[in-house]
Scaffold this motif. Structure first.
Motif, PDB file in Angstrom:
ATOM      1  N   ALA A  52       0.765  -1.092  -0.091  1.00 60.17           N
ATOM      2  CA  ALA A  52       0.127  -0.029  -0.073  1.00 60.17           C
ATOM      3  C   ALA A  52       1.013   1.232  -0.089  1.00 60.17           C
ATOM      4  CB  ALA A  52      -0.882   0.032   1.253  1.00 60.17           C
ATOM      5  N   CYS A  53       1.965   1.178   0.728  1.00 52.49           N
ATOM      6  CA  CYS A  53       2.834   2.398   0.918  1.00 52.49           C
ATOM      7  C   CYS A  53       3.333   2.677  -0.668  1.00 52.49           C
ATOM      8  CB  CYS A  53       4.063   2.381   1.824  1.00 52.49           C
ATOM      9  SG  CYS A  53       3.161   2.273   3.732  1.00 52.49           S
ATOM     10  N   MET A  54       3.805   1.712  -1.306  1.00 52.48           N
ATOM     11  CA  MET A  54       4.579   1.853  -2.569  1.00 52.48           C
ATOM     12  C   MET A  54       3.577   2.383  -3.526  1.00 52.48           C
ATOM     13  SD  MET A  54       7.567   1.850  -3.838  1.00 52.48           S
ATOM     14  CE  MET A  54       8.318   1.955  -5.482  1.00 52.48           C
ATOM     15  N   ALA A  55       2.419   1.517  -3.504  1.00 53.60           N
ATOM     16  CA  ALA A  55       1.397   1.969  -4.491  1.00 53.60           C
ATOM     17  C   ALA A  55       0.906   3.250  -4.368  1.00 53.60           C
ATOM     18  CB  ALA A  55       0.000   1.072  -4.104  1.00 53.60           C
ATOM     19  N   VAL A  56       0.834   3.951  -3.257  1.00 50.06           N
ATOM     20  CA  VAL A  56       0.566   5.301  -2.906  1.00 50.06           C
ATOM     21  C   VAL A  56       1.457   6.384  -3.685  1.00 50.06           C
ATOM     22  CG1 VAL A  56      -0.030   7.183  -1.233  1.00 50.06           C
ATOM     23  CG2 VAL A  56      -0.972   5.019  -1.318  1.00 50.06           C
ATOM     24  N   VAL A  57       2.656   5.985  -3.366  1.00 48.54           N
ATOM     25  CA  VAL A  57       3.621   6.643  -4.085  1.00 48.54           C
ATOM     26  C   VAL A  57       3.710   6.553  -5.415  1.00 48.54           C
ATOM     27  CG1 VAL A  57       6.349   7.160  -4.278  1.00 48.54           C
ATOM     28  CG2 VAL A  57       5.272   6.479  -1.960  1.00 48.54           C
ATOM     29  N   LEU A  58       3.891   5.451  -6.279  1.00 48.07           N
ATOM     30  CA  LEU A  58       3.753   5.420  -7.322  1.00 48.07           C
ATOM     31  C   LEU A  58       2.390   5.850  -7.981  1.00 48.07           C
ATOM     32  CD1 LEU A  58       5.300   2.041  -8.307  1.00 48.07           C
ATOM     33  CD2 LEU A  58       6.060   4.305  -8.648  1.00 48.07           C
ATOM     34  N   GLY A  59       1.428   5.518  -7.361  1.00 49.83           N
ATOM     35  CA  GLY A  59      -0.037   5.809  -8.022  1.00 49.83           C
ATOM     36  C   GLY A  59      -0.289   7.282  -7.794  1.00 49.83           C
ATOM     37  N   THR A  60       0.175   7.958  -6.999  1.00 42.36           N
ATOM     38  CA  THR A  60       0.257   9.430  -6.857  1.00 42.36           C
ATOM     39  C   THR A  60       1.084  10.237  -7.886  1.00 42.36           C
ATOM     40  OG1 THR A  60      -0.148   9.276  -4.524  1.00 42.36           O
ATOM     41  CG2 THR A  60       0.225  11.334  -5.278  1.00 42.36           C
ATOM     42  N   MET A  61       2.140   9.683  -8.227  1.00 43.64           N
ATOM     43  CA  MET A  61       2.856  10.072  -9.235  1.00 43.64           C
ATOM     44  C   MET A  61       2.568   9.945 -10.608  1.00 43.64           C
ATOM     45  SD  MET A  61       6.769   8.606  -8.205  1.00 43.64           S
ATOM     46  CE  MET A  61       7.817   9.852  -8.507  1.00 43.64           C
ATOM     47  N   ALA A  62       1.726   8.852 -10.699  1.00 42.39           N
ATOM     48  CA  ALA A  62       1.182   8.637 -11.966  1.00 42.39           C
ATOM     49  C   ALA A  62      -0.108   9.392 -12.081  1.00 42.39           C
ATOM     50  CB  ALA A  62       0.523   7.246 -12.049  1.00 42.39           C
ATOM     51  N   TRP A  78       5.218  -8.547  -3.312  1.00 47.02           N
ATOM     52  CA  TRP A  78       5.193  -7.317  -3.158  1.00 47.02           C
ATOM     53  C   TRP A  78       5.106  -6.405  -4.315  1.00 47.02           C
ATOM     54  CZ3 TRP A  78       9.193  -3.599  -3.665  1.00 47.02           C
ATOM     55  CH2 TRP A  78       9.032  -2.381  -3.463  1.00 47.02           C
ATOM     56  N   ILE A  79       6.091  -6.791  -5.458  1.00 48.10           N
ATOM     57  CA  ILE A  79       6.270  -6.192  -6.696  1.00 48.10           C
ATOM     58  C   ILE A  79       4.813  -6.386  -7.374  1.00 48.10           C
ATOM     59  CG2 ILE A  79       7.356  -6.503  -8.902  1.00 48.10           C
ATOM     60  CD1 ILE A  79       9.809  -7.183  -7.423  1.00 48.10           C
ATOM     61  N   ALA A  80       4.314  -7.683  -7.334  1.00 54.10           N
ATOM     62  CA  ALA A  80       3.017  -8.123  -7.950  1.00 54.10           C
ATOM     63  C   ALA A  80       1.965  -6.907  -7.484  1.00 54.10           C
ATOM     64  CB  ALA A  80       2.779  -9.391  -7.782  1.00 54.10           C
ATOM     65  N   HIS A  81       1.750  -6.815  -6.108  1.00 55.38           N
ATOM     66  CA  HIS A  81       0.669  -6.377  -5.447  1.00 55.38           C
ATOM     67  C   HIS A  81       0.947  -4.559  -6.030  1.00 55.38           C
ATOM     68  CE1 HIS A  81      -0.753  -9.461  -2.628  1.00 55.38           C
ATOM     69  NE2 HIS A  81      -1.083  -9.660  -3.781  1.00 55.38           N
ATOM     70  N   VAL A  82       2.089  -4.157  -5.600  1.00 56.99           N
ATOM     71  CA  VAL A  82       2.327  -2.753  -6.092  1.00 56.99           C
ATOM     72  C   VAL A  82       1.714  -2.671  -7.422  1.00 56.99           C
ATOM     73  CG1 VAL A  82       4.085  -1.005  -6.589  1.00 56.99           C
ATOM     74  CG2 VAL A  82       4.096  -2.545  -4.499  1.00 56.99           C
ATOM     75  N   THR A  83       2.198  -3.571  -8.421  1.00 52.27           N
ATOM     76  CA  THR A  83       1.930  -3.259  -9.826  1.00 52.27           C
ATOM     77  C   THR A  83       0.379  -3.081  -9.963  1.00 52.27           C
ATOM     78  OG1 THR A  83       3.824  -4.577 -10.368  1.00 52.27           O
ATOM     79  CG2 THR A  83       2.201  -4.032 -12.318  1.00 52.27           C
ATOM     80  N   PHE A  84      -0.407  -3.989  -9.485  1.00 56.83           N
ATOM     81  CA  PHE A  84      -1.847  -3.791  -9.705  1.00 56.83           C
ATOM     82  C   PHE A  84      -2.566  -2.827  -8.954  1.00 56.83           C
ATOM     83  CE2 PHE A  84      -4.568  -5.925  -6.777  1.00 56.83           C
ATOM     84  CZ  PHE A  84      -3.791  -6.963  -6.206  1.00 56.83           C
ATOM     85  N   CYS A  85      -2.202  -2.718  -7.632  1.00 56.47           N
ATOM     86  CA  CYS A  85      -2.619  -1.480  -6.533  1.00 56.47           C
ATOM     87  C   CYS A  85      -2.357  -0.184  -7.172  1.00 56.47           C
ATOM     88  CB  CYS A  85      -2.171  -1.766  -5.098  1.00 56.47           C
ATOM     89  SG  CYS A  85      -2.652  -3.166  -4.427  1.00 56.47           S
ATOM     90  N   THR A  86      -1.275   0.101  -7.612  1.00 54.43           N
ATOM     91  CA  THR A  86      -1.154   1.417  -8.181  1.00 54.43           C
ATOM     92  C   THR A  86      -1.819   2.028  -9.036  1.00 54.43           C
ATOM     93  OG1 THR A  86       1.488   1.005  -8.131  1.00 54.43           O
ATOM     94  CG2 THR A  86       0.754   2.650  -9.614  1.00 54.43           C
ATOM     95  N   ALA A  87      -2.759   0.973 -10.073  1.00 57.23           N
ATOM     96  CA  ALA A  87      -3.878   1.442 -10.798  1.00 57.23           C
ATOM     97  C   ALA A  87      -4.962   1.961 -10.134  1.00 57.23           C
ATOM     98  CB  ALA A  87      -4.351   0.311 -11.737  1.00 57.23           C
TER      99      ALA A  87
END
Lengths: 272, 304
Positions: free
Chosen positions: A73-83, A141-150
């Motif tokens: 969730a932490c990483m997805a928020v960083v990447l998702g916000t950037m995106a 973790w990598i897999a979850h970050v990838t789909f949660c980012t969206a």
């Protein structure tokens, strides 16, 4: 006649909500059933909860899932916000169409395809560079970050679009750097969206069975994987107890998040 | 936007900062989303082997030449065996009817929500969202206890004297439909609600003033204006359901053959990675049109 149609849709809404909640309510009731037979009521008991708390394997899986979900969730928020920021504020740039396709596709992509393709990537990578040497927490973790980012990107970009751009312009005019403007102006305004994005990513990661099954190795077993294998063996009251705990905790957290987000939003509206 | 940047020579920093910010999520998605599909394509063209990993290499370096050996056998095998074709057709059928059922149930729900007062809107929205946040697996599991032969529905019907013998419901396509509609309903309601709640009420009033009956207003004003929500909701249900594994595995029976389940079995039980990759590739090709439709809707949302 306007009223007539209104009541029809209201009836459907009531039916739909009943349909959504009744199975969960029944699950909660039967988790307190004394009997081992799930559908025969034999009196109130909390013995399945006691059995649940003494299940070592299950508790290990819960910790594993929580750790992965927190980090994802932490990483997805960083990447998702950037995106989201790129999509809403950056205007046109080279490769924007490709970027926006890649950011929305994981929302709908069937889990089996995502899981299989990521596993094959990890296998190819470990053959080529020897990394990742072992599949487990890291690969999940990598897999979850990838789909949660969206999901985070969608939530955050809708909030960013509503945001009053003149606040940003004012900060820039007053000499703040883009980075400073982002952290001092944009982040506080979109904070409720960041929180709900984080919670969505957290629950999605906690919930995922299919992708985690593909990309995990023997060292990492998540809670859905344990639940799935025991459900396959048959219905057990222990699972009812576990389900009840999950439903209650998630509902409580979701309700609190919703409450705070709403309060923050109302406060903001009053201020503006 | 105006910048006041002379002081700290930020001008030089901004363009590089910009590409840096684009670069991070872009490269993450490239490496972990796009490249995997290329690898799936590559492996779908290899041959199954008893090795680790269990497939042959497409690129072979023999006698100072790189040989590319593409094996179309996996795809031909998918055509030869009726099982796979039947699974694709059955998946598409279940996904299509699930989307229709979700729409029939979800549209009136979204409509009623959009008509509610602001306070009720917030409460109803939370009530729709809450189930989709609680575990998907557990919500599917809940239906096992309800649909079983000695489950709640059968017990109730027998107690009422309506039936003498339990109706077989679990392990049928009926159970798969119930499970799918139950878990994917919020994905249909939310985009339609998002559109209906933004709808300009003056349009409806104008239509009524011009003498349209409520159902005429609904059919000719409300419904066409909510088209994008319907498309988005239908795609959010249809696309993932085509590849659904958990619901047919737990609620379905031998008749509910779905491609996600077949792929899982080929991969985990038969350990035939190339066939699994070919199955995924064909599924992806089938889904390109609906995914493009969904992307178009998302792009429109971004612009508005």
């Amino acid at each position: 006649m306007q009223k007539g149609r209104l009541t029809f849709s209201n009836y459907v809404l009531a039916f739909g909500l009943l349909f959504l909640y009744l199975p969960m309510v029944l699950l909660i009731i039967y988790s307190f059933n004394e009997s081992k037979l799930v559908t025969v009521w034999a009196g109130f008991s909390i013995k399945w909860y006691m059995e649940l708390f003494s299940d070592r394997q299950l508790i290990a899986a819960v910790w594993m899932s929580l750790r992965i979900a927190f980090m994802s969730a932490c990483m997805a928020v960083v990447l998702g916000t950037m995106a989201a920021y790129i999509m809403v504020r950056f205007g046109r740039f080279k490769g924007k169409t490709a970027f926006s396709s890649m950011i929305t596709a994981p929302l709908v992509m069937p889990d089996v395809i995502t899981g299989l393709s990521l596993l094959l990537l990890f296998v190819a990578m470990s053959q080529a560079f020897g990394w990742p040497a072992e599949r487990g927490m890291m690969t999940i973790w990598i897999a979850h970050v990838t789909f949660c980012t969206a999901y985070v990107a969608v939530v955050v970009s809708s909030r960013l679009k509503e945001m009053d751009i003149s606040l940003v312009e004012a900060a820039m005019d007053l000499g703040a750097s883009p980075l400073k403007t982002f952290f001092l102006i944009t982040v506080p305004v979109i904070a409720p969206a960041l929180l709900s994005g984080w919670l969505i990513a957290f629950t999605l990661s906690l919930d995922d069975l299919v992708i985690a099954s593909f990309v995990s190795g023997p060292s990492a077993t998540t809670l859905p994987m344990v639940v799935f294998s025991s459900v396959r063996l048959g219905v057990s009251p222990k699972i009812n107890a576990l389900a009840t705990l999950i439903i209650l905790i998630v509902s409580l957290v979701a309700f609190m998040a919703w409450w705070f987000a709403r309060k923050a939003e109302l406060k903001q509206r009053q201020q503006l | 936007m105006s910048f006041n940047i002379n002081k700290h020579n930020l001008l030089r920093w901004i363009p590089s900062g910009r590409s840096f910010i684009v670069g991070i999520p872009y490269s993450w998605l490239l490496v972990f989303f796009l490249v995997p599909f290329i690898i799936v394509l590559k492996i779908s063209l290899s041959e199954a082997e008893t090795a680790i990993p269990p497939y042959s290499d497409v690129f072979q370096y023999v006698d100072e030449t790189v040989k590319i050996i593409l094996n179309l056998g996996n795809y031909l095998f998918l055509l030869e065996d009726d099982l796979y074709l039947a699974a694709y057709i059955s998946s598409l059928k279940i996904a299509f009817f699930s989307a229709v059922f979700c729409l029939l149930l979800g549209y009136p729900m979204a409509y009623a929500m959009a008509q509610a007062s602001d306070k009720w809107k917030a409460i109803l929205l939370l009530s729709i969202l809450l189930p989709s946040w609680t575990s998907f697996l557990i919500r599917v599991y809940a239906w096992i206890g309800i649909l079983k032969n000695n489950g709640l529905i059968n017990n109730l019907l027998m107690w009422l004297g309506i039936i003498d013998n339990p109706l077989p419901m679990l392990n049928t396509n009926f159970a798969v439909y119930v499970g799918v509609v139950y878990t994917y309903l919020p994905f249909m309601v939310l985009p339609i609600y998002a559109i209906l709640t933004k709808l300009d009420n003056s349009l409806l009033e104008a239509s009524a003033d011009l003498g349209a009956k409520p159902w005429q207003t609904f059919l000719r004003v409300t419904l066409p204006l909510s088209k994008n929500g319907i498309i988005a909701g239908s795609m959010l249900v249809f696309i993932p359901v085509v590849g659904e594994f958990v619901i047919p595995e737990l609620l379905g029976g031998p008749e509910s053959l779905m491609i996600g389940k077949v792929l899982w079995q080929e991969f985990f039980n038969n350990r035939d990675w190339p066939i699994a990759a070919a199955l995924a590739m064909v599924m992806l090709v089938i889904l390109i049109i609906p995914i493009t439709l969904f992307h178009k809707y998302q792009a429109k949302e971004q612009e508005s």
